[in-house]
Design a protein around this motif. Structure first.
Motif, PDB file in Angstrom:
ATOM      1  N   GLN A 172     100.773 117.614 -53.239  1.00  0.00           N
ATOM      2  CA  GLN A 172     102.012 116.513 -54.188  1.00  0.00           C
ATOM      3  C   GLN A 172     101.240 115.892 -54.834  1.00  0.00           C
ATOM      4  N   GLY A 173     100.108 115.254 -53.846  1.00  0.00           N
ATOM      5  CA  GLY A 173      99.244 114.240 -54.906  1.00  0.00           C
ATOM      6  C   GLY A 173      98.765 115.176 -55.754  1.00  0.00           C
ATOM      7  N   LEU A 174      97.885 116.708 -55.646  1.00  0.00           N
ATOM      8  CA  LEU A 174      97.019 117.218 -56.570  1.00  0.00           C
ATOM      9  C   LEU A 174      98.195 118.087 -57.697  1.00  0.00           C
ATOM     10  N   LYS A 175      99.045 117.588 -57.373  1.00  0.00           N
ATOM     11  CA  LYS A 175     100.287 118.630 -58.387  1.00  0.00           C
ATOM     12  C   LYS A 175      99.663 120.013 -58.055  1.00  0.00           C
ATOM     13  N   ARG A 176     100.314 120.292 -56.957  1.00  0.00           N
ATOM     14  CA  ARG A 176     100.364 121.306 -56.968  1.00  0.00           C
ATOM     15  C   ARG A 176     101.669 121.784 -56.035  1.00  0.00           C
ATOM     16  N   TYR A 177     102.257 121.796 -56.607  1.00  0.00           N
ATOM     17  CA  TYR A 177     103.209 121.882 -56.358  1.00  0.00           C
ATOM     18  C   TYR A 177     104.238 122.626 -55.616  1.00  0.00           C
TER      19      TYR A 177
ATOM     20  N   ARG B 202     107.647 124.747 -44.532  1.00  0.00           N
ATOM     21  CA  ARG B 202     106.846 125.004 -42.808  1.00  0.00           C
ATOM     22  C   ARG B 202     107.425 123.852 -41.953  1.00  0.00           C
ATOM     23  N   ALA B 203     106.853 122.581 -42.276  1.00  0.00           N
ATOM     24  CA  ALA B 203     107.797 121.459 -41.366  1.00  0.00           C
ATOM     25  C   ALA B 203     109.253 121.660 -40.967  1.00  0.00           C
ATOM     26  N   ARG B 204     110.056 121.646 -41.881  1.00  0.00           N
ATOM     27  CA  ARG B 204     111.164 122.005 -41.546  1.00  0.00           C
ATOM     28  C   ARG B 204     111.326 123.249 -40.813  1.00  0.00           C
ATOM     29  N   GLN B 205     111.386 124.202 -40.881  1.00  0.00           N
ATOM     30  CA  GLN B 205     111.451 125.318 -40.430  1.00  0.00           C
ATOM     31  C   GLN B 205     111.392 124.912 -38.584  1.00  0.00           C
ATOM     32  N   ILE B 206     110.095 123.476 -38.242  1.00  0.00           N
ATOM     33  CA  ILE B 206     109.598 123.571 -36.909  1.00  0.00           C
ATOM     34  C   ILE B 206     110.758 122.354 -36.902  1.00  0.00           C
ATOM     35  N   ASP B 207     111.369 121.506 -37.433  1.00  0.00           N
ATOM     36  CA  ASP B 207     112.925 120.213 -37.079  1.00  0.00           C
ATOM     37  C   ASP B 207     113.122 120.393 -39.060  1.00  0.00           C
ATOM     38  N   PRO B 208     114.624 120.635 -38.438  1.00  0.00           N
ATOM     39  CA  PRO B 208     114.977 121.179 -39.294  1.00  0.00           C
ATOM     40  C   PRO B 208     116.566 120.205 -39.393  1.00  0.00           C
ATOM     41  N   GLU B 209     115.943 119.686 -38.876  1.00  0.00           N
ATOM     42  CA  GLU B 209     117.385 118.039 -38.987  1.00  0.00           C
ATOM     43  C   GLU B 209     116.271 116.574 -39.323  1.00  0.00           C
ATOM     44  N   ASN B 210     115.364 116.633 -39.352  1.00  0.00           N
ATOM     45  CA  ASN B 210     114.976 116.338 -40.326  1.00  0.00           C
ATOM     46  C   ASN B 210     114.011 115.907 -41.627  1.00  0.00           C
ATOM     47  N   PRO B 211     115.911 113.951 -41.479  1.00  0.00           N
ATOM     48  CA  PRO B 211     115.532 113.916 -43.510  1.00  0.00           C
ATOM     49  C   PRO B 211     114.705 113.591 -44.028  1.00  0.00           C
ATOM     50  N   VAL B 212     113.418 113.129 -43.602  1.00  0.00           N
ATOM     51  CA  VAL B 212     112.397 112.554 -44.306  1.00  0.00           C
ATOM     52  C   VAL B 212     111.826 113.802 -44.722  1.00  0.00           C
ATOM     53  N   ILE B 213     111.618 114.822 -43.831  1.00  0.00           N
ATOM     54  CA  ILE B 213     111.330 116.029 -44.938  1.00  0.00           C
ATOM     55  C   ILE B 213     112.290 116.836 -45.800  1.00  0.00           C
ATOM     56  N   TRP B 214     113.459 116.759 -45.402  1.00  0.00           N
ATOM     57  CA  TRP B 214     114.549 116.632 -46.811  1.00  0.00           C
ATOM     58  C   TRP B 214     114.142 116.403 -48.001  1.00  0.00           C
ATOM     59  N   ALA B 215     113.939 114.647 -48.212  1.00  0.00           N
ATOM     60  CA  ALA B 215     113.742 113.984 -49.280  1.00  0.00           C
ATOM     61  C   ALA B 215     112.403 114.545 -49.715  1.00  0.00           C
ATOM     62  N   ASN B 216     111.456 115.007 -48.635  1.00  0.00           N
ATOM     63  CA  ASN B 216     110.231 115.249 -49.632  1.00  0.00           C
ATOM     64  C   ASN B 216     110.368 116.369 -50.493  1.00  0.00           C
ATOM     65  N   LEU B 217     111.262 117.456 -49.455  1.00  0.00           N
ATOM     66  CA  LEU B 217     111.675 118.903 -50.296  1.00  0.00           C
ATOM     67  C   LEU B 217     111.987 118.246 -51.442  1.00  0.00           C
ATOM     68  N   ALA B 218     113.169 118.182 -51.044  1.00  0.00           N
ATOM     69  CA  ALA B 218     114.069 117.144 -52.728  1.00  0.00           C
ATOM     70  C   ALA B 218     112.577 117.056 -53.713  1.00  0.00           C
ATOM     71  N   VAL B 219     112.480 115.993 -53.964  1.00  0.00           N
ATOM     72  CA  VAL B 219     111.576 115.753 -54.282  1.00  0.00           C
ATOM     73  C   VAL B 219     110.013 116.981 -54.820  1.00  0.00           C
ATOM     74  N   VAL B 220     109.927 117.488 -53.713  1.00  0.00           N
ATOM     75  CA  VAL B 220     108.619 118.458 -54.559  1.00  0.00           C
ATOM     76  C   VAL B 220     109.636 119.619 -55.317  1.00  0.00           C
ATOM     77  N   PHE B 221     111.226 119.995 -55.056  1.00  0.00           N
ATOM     78  CA  PHE B 221     112.072 120.975 -55.478  1.00  0.00           C
ATOM     79  C   PHE B 221     112.142 120.454 -56.828  1.00  0.00           C
ATOM     80  N   ARG B 222     112.345 119.524 -57.290  1.00  0.00           N
ATOM     81  CA  ARG B 222     112.731 118.324 -58.253  1.00  0.00           C
ATOM     82  C   ARG B 222     111.006 117.978 -59.260  1.00  0.00           C
ATOM     83  N   GLN B 223     109.996 118.598 -58.413  1.00  0.00           N
ATOM     84  CA  GLN B 223     108.924 118.547 -59.565  1.00  0.00           C
ATOM     85  C   GLN B 223     108.828 119.996 -60.149  1.00  0.00           C
ATOM     86  N   LEU B 224     109.558 120.730 -59.187  1.00  0.00           N
ATOM     87  CA  LEU B 224     108.741 122.620 -59.171  1.00  0.00           C
ATOM     88  C   LEU B 224     110.454 122.686 -60.373  1.00  0.00           C
TER      89      LEU B 224
END
Length: 201
Positions: A141-146, A155-177
């Motif tokens: 994400q820092g390298l802008k390789r979204y 991959r992190a979400r598949q292992i820990d599907p109920e982690n809200p921090v990962i949800w937040a990260n995915l929301a931001v990445v999808f918005r950047q995409l």
């Protein structure tokens, strides 16, 4: 002391821990607890003194090293973290834990290429480590390789599907995409999670 800390009674917590130090001055856990009180009050310089005392008594006291690292990060003293990690005898410099921690230091410094090297080494040893996967996502994400960031976050979400921090990260990445439906999905999951647990945004 721990009971009063849970009750958020700072003055009495400090009193009881100080009495405990007088009774058992060589106990690193007590010194760590006092340091944590100062850290919570953002008195970081004093907190460091207690954490270092604990480590002088017992260099392998992981709780003190972890809390000292947290204080260094809050104070933006990232070189101190590097020196501390390299100087702790019980840390294996080839372990995935060390590699991931070093990667996080470089991530804090926005030195993404260096962070990527260390976190990749951590993932080679433990490809299912959620923290390392998430950190690699933050590197990309820092390298802008979204798109690469999305892959690691998923991959992190598949292992820990109920982690809200990962949800937040995915929301931001999808918005950047510019994948706004997916971004909205993860933002909504966060909102519903907060509503169900009573956590304020």
């Amino acid at each position: 002391g721990l009971v009063h800390k849970e009750m958020k009674k700072a003055d009495s917590t400090f009193y009881y821990f100080e009495q405990a130090v007088k009774m058992d001055p060589g106990n690193p856990s007590i010194l760590n607890n006092i340091g944590a009180i100062y850290a919570d009050d953002k008195n970081y310089d004093t907190a460091k003194i207690y954490f270092r005392k604990a480590l002088q008594i017992r260099p392998d006291h992981k709780q003190s090293s972890n809390t000292l690292i947290r204080v260094f990060r809050l104070m933006n003293q990232l070189d101190s973290i590097t020196n501390l990690l390299k100087g702790i005898s019980f840390i294996d410099p080839t372990s995935d834990i060390f590699m991931n921690d070093m990667g996080m230091v470089f991530l804090d410094q926005k030195r993404y290429d260096s962070a990527r090297v260390y976190i990749r080494r951590a993932l080679m040893q433990d490809p299912t480590n959620v923290q390392s996967l998430r950190n690699m996502g933050l590197v990309f994400q820092g390298l802008k390789r979204y798109d690469s960031a999305r892959i690691y976050m998923q991959r992190a979400r598949q292992i820990d599907p109920e982690n809200p921090v990962i949800w937040a990260n995915l929301a931001v990445v999808f918005r950047q995409l510019k994948q706004y439906d997916s971004a909205g999905y993860y933002f909504r999951k966060q909102i519903f999670k907060r509503a169900s647990t009573g956590v304020q945004a």
